[in-house]
Design a protein around this motif. Structure first.
Motif, PDB file in Angstrom:
ATOM      1  N   HIS A 265      25.659  -8.374  27.241  1.00 54.06           N
ATOM      2  CA  HIS A 265      26.820  -8.791  26.453  1.00 54.06           C
ATOM      3  C   HIS A 265      27.962  -9.108  27.414  1.00 54.06           C
ATOM      4  CE1 HIS A 265      29.813  -7.514  23.017  1.00 54.06           C
ATOM      5  NE2 HIS A 265      29.986  -8.759  23.412  1.00 54.06           N
TER       6      HIS A 265
ATOM      7  N   ASP B 140      26.772  -3.905  28.489  1.00 46.62           N
ATOM      8  CA  ASP B 140      28.098  -4.515  28.362  1.00 46.62           C
ATOM      9  C   ASP B 140      28.678  -4.840  29.729  1.00 46.62           C
ATOM     10  OD1 ASP B 140      28.589  -4.443  25.518  1.00 46.62           O
ATOM     11  OD2 ASP B 140      28.683  -2.271  25.685  1.00 46.62           O
TER      12      ASP B 140
ATOM     13  N   ASN C 148      37.079  -3.985  18.355  1.00 44.08           N
ATOM     14  CA  ASN C 148      37.609  -4.927  19.346  1.00 44.08           C
ATOM     15  C   ASN C 148      36.908  -4.671  20.668  1.00 44.08           C
ATOM     16  OD1 ASN C 148      39.610  -6.654  18.047  1.00 44.08           O
ATOM     17  ND2 ASN C 148      40.501  -4.679  17.476  1.00 44.08           N
TER      18      ASN C 148
ATOM     19  N   LEU D 156      26.551   1.509  27.970  1.00 40.35           N
ATOM     20  CA  LEU D 156      27.913   1.933  28.318  1.00 40.35           C
ATOM     21  C   LEU D 156      28.119   3.424  28.032  1.00 40.35           C
ATOM     22  CD1 LEU D 156      30.429   0.421  29.347  1.00 40.35           C
ATOM     23  CD2 LEU D 156      31.124   0.102  26.980  1.00 40.35           C
TER      24      LEU D 156
ATOM     25  N   SER E  55      23.236   0.915  23.586  1.00 34.68           N
ATOM     26  CA  SER E  55      24.294   0.398  24.465  1.00 34.68           C
ATOM     27  C   SER E  55      24.519   1.323  25.661  1.00 34.68           C
ATOM     28  CB  SER E  55      25.602   0.227  23.682  1.00 34.68           C
ATOM     29  OG  SER E  55      26.582  -0.286  24.549  1.00 34.68           O
TER      30      SER E  55
ATOM     31  N   GLY F  44      33.185   3.913  21.196  1.00 35.91           N
ATOM     32  CA  GLY F  44      33.735   5.037  20.445  1.00 35.91           C
ATOM     33  C   GLY F  44      34.897   4.669  19.533  1.00 35.91           C
TER      34      GLY F  44
ATOM     35  N   GLY G 292      25.873   2.908  20.798  1.00 30.74           N
ATOM     36  CA  GLY G 292      26.130   3.549  22.085  1.00 30.74           C
ATOM     37  C   GLY G 292      26.151   5.056  21.963  1.00 30.74           C
TER      38      GLY G 292
ATOM     39  N   VAL H 258      23.853  -2.479  17.420  1.00 26.92           N
ATOM     40  CA  VAL H 258      24.022  -1.951  18.776  1.00 26.92           C
ATOM     41  C   VAL H 258      24.634  -0.565  18.621  1.00 26.92           C
ATOM     42  CG1 VAL H 258      25.184  -2.287  20.992  1.00 26.92           C
ATOM     43  CG2 VAL H 258      24.412  -4.281  19.657  1.00 26.92           C
TER      44      VAL H 258
ATOM     45  N   GLY I 116      29.399  -2.081  17.644  1.00 28.29           N
ATOM     46  CA  GLY I 116      30.607  -1.266  17.716  1.00 28.29           C
ATOM     47  C   GLY I 116      30.794  -0.345  16.523  1.00 28.29           C
ATOM     48  N   GLY I 117      30.866   0.928  16.792  1.00 28.79           N
ATOM     49  CA  GLY I 117      31.148   1.888  15.717  1.00 28.79           C
ATOM     50  C   GLY I 117      30.020   2.082  14.717  1.00 28.79           C
TER      51      GLY I 117
HETATM   52  C1  DX5 Z   1      32.211  -2.455  22.785  1.00 30.87           C
HETATM   53  C2  DX5 Z   1      30.785  -2.674  23.254  1.00 30.87           C
HETATM   54  C3  DX5 Z   1      29.747  -1.881  22.522  1.00 30.87           C
HETATM   55  C4  DX5 Z   1      29.917  -0.384  22.667  1.00 30.87           C
HETATM   56  C5  DX5 Z   1      29.363   0.294  21.463  1.00 30.87           C
HETATM   57  O1  DX5 Z   1      33.075  -3.262  23.516  1.00 30.87           O
HETATM   58  O2  DX5 Z   1      30.440  -4.035  23.146  1.00 30.87           O
HETATM   59  O3  DX5 Z   1      28.441  -2.287  22.902  1.00 30.87           O
HETATM   60  O4  DX5 Z   1      29.290   0.126  23.800  1.00 30.87           O
HETATM   61  O5  DX5 Z   1      29.597   1.660  21.567  1.00 30.87           O
HETATM   62  P1  DX5 Z   1      29.591   2.587  20.263  1.00 30.87           P
HETATM   63  O6  DX5 Z   1      28.263   2.368  19.581  1.00 30.87           O
HETATM   64  O7  DX5 Z   1      29.709   3.971  20.834  1.00 30.87           O
HETATM   65  O8  DX5 Z   1      30.737   2.171  19.409  1.00 30.87           O
END
Ligand code: DX5
Ligand code: ZN
Length: 225
Positions: A67, A36, A141, A11, A9, A146, A198, A196, A177-178
């Motif tokens: 996304h 994202d 959410n 982001l 990801s 993070g 990040g 996914v 996420g997470g």
């Molecule tokens: C959250 C995003 C994720 C996010 C994941 O709104 O859709 O793709 O970047 O980041 P991590 O893996 O760090 O939780």
């Protein structure tokens, strides 16, 4: 052994060093890049736009999934397909006719995915699952990276896998996420074949070590389950 694809990801990347960041995760053998897009309406914040997708497209041959955490995904689908997305992810909860949007995306020659927020019941997607290449279950959410993993997502993934097998469908199941080396195992056991990730990839000094650890943890479980 079950396989679990890793989508990095963007982001969580250092966007000032986009080229090096893309090369770093290519070298770490991720399977795709996840971008994202946020519009300040569907989620409280703003993030990456079509220019970033275009720039990443020029830098890599890895598949790019976009996304769309935006209120009107039907309005912007073409922009992101033309920017270079291989897969476009739209939310069930946005203001649009999801079936029409998914069909429009596929008609443009792009893969289509449906995403649901942590509080949305997976059963609400069933009537659309023969129209998608991927179902993405959010485990935080949407809006920020993070955040801690919401474990209730796993039951939805189990249901989505059972529904797919029962109905001889073939969509991938992704969790976003997470996801960390601690949570990837339960994701695979529940039936996800993509996660996914990040921060656990991009903020690590050595992205190769990070993906190796994630894959090892995913496979430990996959071999047994
Ligand atoms: C959250 C995003 C994720 C996010 C994941 O709104 O859709 O793709 O970047 O980041 P991590 O893996 O760090 O939780
Ligand atoms: Zn995402």
């Amino acid at each position: 052994m079950r396989t679990c694809r890793l989508a990095a990801s963007l982001l969580a990347a250092d966007l000032g060093r986009l080229e090096q960041e893309v090369q770093r995760v290519e070298k770490a053998l991720v399977d795709s890049i996840h971008i994202d897009v946020m519009d300040g309406h569907f989620v409280p914040y703003f993030a990456l736009g079509a220019e970033v997708v275009q720039a990443v497209r020029r830098l890599t041959r890895l598949p790019i999934e976009v996304h769309l955490m935006i209120q009107q995904p039907d309005r912007y689908a073409r922009t992101f397909v033309e920017a270079g997305a291989d897969l476009l992810i739209v939310h069930l909860e946005a203001y649009h006719h999801p079936q029409r949007t998914l069909r429009t995306i596929r008609d443009m020659g792009c893969q289509a995915a449906l995403a649901i927020n942590p509080m949305t019941l997976v059963e609400k997607t069933y009537s659309l699952l023969d129209e998608v290449d991927q179902l993405l279950c959010m485990s935080v959410n949407p809006g920020f990276m993070g955040q801690p993993f919401i474990i209730e997502v796993l039951e939805k993934v189990r249901l989505a896998q059972a529904y797919r097998d029962k109905n001889h469908l073939s969509y991938n199941i992704s969790i976003d996420g997470g996801v960390t080396d601690e949570t990837i195992g339960p994701c695979v056991t529940a039936g996800a074949n993509q996660v996914v990730v990040g921060r656990p990839i991009f903020t690590q000094k050595d992205a190769c070590d990070a993906t190796r650890l994630l894959r090892a943890r995913a496979n430990e479980v996959g071999a047994g389950g």
